[in-house]
Design a protein around this motif. Sequence first.
Motif, mmCIF file in Angstrom:
data_model
loop_
_atom_site.group_PDB
_atom_site.id
_atom_site.type_symbol
_atom_site.label_atom_id
_atom_site.label_comp_id
_atom_site.label_asym_id
_atom_site.label_seq_id
_atom_site.Cartn_x
_atom_site.Cartn_y
_atom_site.Cartn_z
ATOM 1 N N MET A 1 0.845 -1.199 0.000
ATOM 2 C CA MET A 1 0.000 0.000 0.000
ATOM 3 C C MET A 1 0.883 1.252 0.000
ATOM 4 O O MET A 1 1.871 1.327 0.720
ATOM 5 C CB MET A 1 -0.912 0.006 1.235
ATOM 6 C CG MET A 1 -1.951 1.101 1.207
ATOM 7 S SD MET A 1 -3.109 0.903 2.580
ATOM 8 C CE MET A 1 -4.186 2.300 2.278
ATOM 9 N N LYS A 2 0.549 2.232 -0.806
ATOM 10 C CA LYS A 2 1.368 3.424 -0.942
ATOM 11 C C LYS A 2 1.336 4.279 0.325
ATOM 12 O O LYS A 2 0.289 4.482 0.920
ATOM 13 C CB LYS A 2 0.897 4.259 -2.140
ATOM 14 C CG LYS A 2 1.342 3.663 -3.461
ATOM 15 C CD LYS A 2 0.905 4.392 -4.709
ATOM 16 C CE LYS A 2 0.551 5.790 -4.624
ATOM 17 N NZ LYS A 2 0.300 6.411 -5.952
ATOM 18 N N GLN A 3 2.529 4.745 0.696
ATOM 19 C CA GLN A 3 2.670 5.663 1.828
ATOM 20 C C GLN A 3 2.994 7.054 1.298
ATOM 21 O O GLN A 3 3.966 7.242 0.577
ATOM 22 C CB GLN A 3 3.808 5.190 2.747
ATOM 23 C CG GLN A 3 4.266 6.196 3.784
ATOM 24 C CD GLN A 3 3.250 6.388 4.897
ATOM 25 O OE1 GLN A 3 2.828 5.408 5.518
ATOM 26 N NE2 GLN A 3 2.853 7.627 5.143
ATOM 27 N N ARG A 4 2.157 8.021 1.655
ATOM 28 C CA ARG A 4 2.479 9.402 1.284
ATOM 29 C C ARG A 4 3.673 9.890 2.097
ATOM 30 O O ARG A 4 3.732 9.698 3.319
ATOM 31 C CB ARG A 4 1.292 10.336 1.550
ATOM 32 C CG ARG A 4 0.104 10.139 0.653
ATOM 33 C CD ARG A 4 -1.065 10.967 1.155
ATOM 34 N NE ARG A 4 -1.172 12.274 0.537
ATOM 35 C CZ ARG A 4 -1.325 13.419 1.202
ATOM 36 N NH1 ARG A 4 -1.338 13.425 2.514
ATOM 37 N NH2 ARG A 4 -1.448 14.558 0.556
ATOM 38 N N LEU A 5 4.607 10.551 1.442
ATOM 39 C CA LEU A 5 5.771 11.119 2.122
ATOM 40 C C LEU A 5 5.533 12.611 2.332
ATOM 41 O O LEU A 5 6.326 13.466 1.932
ATOM 42 C CB LEU A 5 7.030 10.856 1.310
ATOM 43 C CG LEU A 5 7.340 9.365 1.089
ATOM 44 C CD1 LEU A 5 8.519 9.186 0.156
ATOM 45 C CD2 LEU A 5 7.591 8.660 2.426
ATOM 46 N N CYS A 6 4.423 12.898 2.976
ATOM 47 C CA CYS A 6 3.977 14.260 3.213
ATOM 48 C C CYS A 6 4.056 14.560 4.706
ATOM 49 O O CYS A 6 3.646 13.733 5.533
ATOM 50 C CB CYS A 6 2.536 14.431 2.725
ATOM 51 S SG CYS A 6 1.838 16.074 2.999
ATOM 52 N N LEU A 430 5.982 6.301 -1.219
ATOM 53 C CA LEU A 430 6.806 5.099 -1.103
ATOM 54 C C LEU A 430 5.917 3.886 -1.308
ATOM 55 O O LEU A 430 4.886 3.735 -0.653
ATOM 56 C CB LEU A 430 7.475 5.025 0.268
ATOM 57 C CG LEU A 430 8.404 3.827 0.489
ATOM 58 C CD1 LEU A 430 9.650 3.929 -0.395
ATOM 59 C CD2 LEU A 430 8.809 3.720 1.959
ATOM 60 N N ASP A 431 6.347 3.027 -2.237
ATOM 61 C CA ASP A 431 5.565 1.828 -2.539
ATOM 62 C C ASP A 431 6.525 0.694 -2.859
ATOM 63 O O ASP A 431 7.258 0.758 -3.850
ATOM 64 C CB ASP A 431 4.622 2.089 -3.714
ATOM 65 C CG ASP A 431 3.629 0.954 -3.937
ATOM 66 O OD1 ASP A 431 3.519 0.077 -3.043
ATOM 67 O OD2 ASP A 431 2.970 0.942 -4.990
ATOM 68 N N ASP A 432 6.561 -0.318 -1.997
ATOM 69 C CA ASP A 432 7.393 -1.505 -2.225
ATOM 70 C C ASP A 432 8.860 -1.134 -2.430
ATOM 71 O O ASP A 432 9.529 -1.625 -3.339
ATOM 72 C CB ASP A 432 6.871 -2.282 -3.431
ATOM 73 C CG ASP A 432 7.469 -3.686 -3.526
ATOM 74 O OD1 ASP A 432 7.852 -4.225 -2.463
ATOM 75 O OD2 ASP A 432 7.550 -4.214 -4.640
ATOM 76 N N GLY A 433 9.369 -0.260 -1.550
ATOM 77 C CA GLY A 433 10.783 0.100 -1.588
ATOM 78 C C GLY A 433 11.176 1.075 -2.674
ATOM 79 O O GLY A 433 12.355 1.387 -2.835
ATOM 80 N N LYS A 434 10.203 1.582 -3.416
ATOM 81 C CA LYS A 434 10.499 2.539 -4.481
ATOM 82 C C LYS A 434 9.727 3.835 -4.245
ATOM 83 O O LYS A 434 8.577 3.820 -3.814
ATOM 84 C CB LYS A 434 10.130 1.957 -5.843
ATOM 85 C CG LYS A 434 10.958 0.732 -6.221
ATOM 86 C CD LYS A 434 10.523 0.175 -7.571
ATOM 87 C CE LYS A 434 11.350 -1.069 -7.919
ATOM 88 N NZ LYS A 434 10.921 -1.663 -9.219
#
Length: 511
Positions: A1-6, A430-434
């Motif tokens: 699941m995507k993590q916002r870097l906000c 950030l999604d799956d290390g990218k």
Amino acid sequence: MKQRLCIGIQERNAAWDAVLNQLGVWYEEVNYNLELHREYSVIILNKKPGKAQSSALKSFAQKNGSLLEVADNLVFLEKEHTRSSQRDTLINYDREGFISHISHVDVHTNVRLHRNGELLEGLVHLPDEDYSNIAFLGVDVAELLQTTGYRRKRFFSRNGEHPDEIVSKVSKHELAEVLKAILKELHFRRSLPFIEKWTSPTTKPVFCFRIDSDFGDKESMDDLYATIRKYQKSATWFLHVEAHEDWLSHLKTYENQEIALHGYEHGTSDSFKKVNRNIQTGKKRLEKANIDLSGFCAPYGIWNTALEKSLKNSGFEYTSEFTFCYDGLPLRPVDDQLPVQVPIHPICTGSLNRRKYSIEDMKGYFEDVLLNKLSRFEPALFYHHPLQPGLSVIDHLLELTDIHEFENLTFGEFAGFWKERERFTFEAYLDDGKVTIEKSSDPDKLIQVSINHSEFDLVSTSEDIINLTKTTKLKFSKPYLPQPEEVHEMRKRDLNLLKTSLIDWKNRGRL
């Protein structure tokens, strides 16, 4: 699941907008209707949250969310674990941790210190036990960065003869660096990268050179210009117009140089009428000579209410007063009618000459300052006066900027880049290390990606996906910092500093 870097902030205001824009991070006011631990990489509590918000923040922390509690805005830290203290300077005794590149901060205000904290004498605290993702910072950095008081301070020199200058009481660059280091640490404790806008239009750190032309004659100005052009550099000449009024056309022959205003007369005043007249007269004389200008710096670097009022809606793109801020990154005042501040290192050869430095010692001083800035990939902005000694020192400094491959800009070019940087927006996930960069407003800007405190990557926003394991790393080196006992000595108030300030005040030109 995507993590916002906000980064979420409890309450947006002009001061916090200024410091977070200076850092170049993606941020927004916290929306408590969202799933906080996915939407925000860190939350800054710059205002006390309500009961329902506090409950949501506790859930956020239990899900490994990172929080920064600022001053009295405490949810997790018990207030009795802190104490209020009026402090001028706080020293960093920890030379191995994540703020090891900061020797001390000058605050000159009431702060809150953690009773068990060791970083900056308790101004900063991050626990190692439960709630290790919750940090404490005992002062509102954003407010301090907008203060305008000044005093004479010493600047570290390895030869022990510390030069001095009247500058901002608050060490704003170091405080901003403390804030950034905490935010980075809180990201890393969640195994998240820290994303920020780069501070240069190229991969090289910026170098700018400023000349305050105070009373300079044609020979001294031409000699300095020849040295600058020897290295094919562009500088910004802040003109004391009255001193060159009869030969302004000669200055227009200087190739690839910027001309800015230092005032018609070289003097200062608390009178708005006098300060404004000095600025307007200088502008009119330069306009009459068909010289375009976009920048200003005040005589003696003195920022006061009269100058602030004069600069509002003045048409200047930038200004540079080291009694407002020195060293570090450009800073936007909270009043949007004021130009952006472009800070410099406030020591010049004249400062060193007063301390009886030899030419070789002067070269060593400026080399140390330059290399310290290079160790952190920071902009390096220096200045000189044509009638002061040390032209060979300037020659040496310019040669060093070639050797170490700085990006040479005029002050106007740097201010123009900085305004573009402020307008540039992006979103990072950030999604799956990218890391993915989305909704970038400019495909040609560079961003800085860090996964630890010792190195970072520079990546173009044209790259939609960033594999954190396959990018080239740029490594910080350790700057040479004063030891705690040397900071004590530098910040000691004594008769020598008082005498220098009195002589300086007596000799200062008045409008």
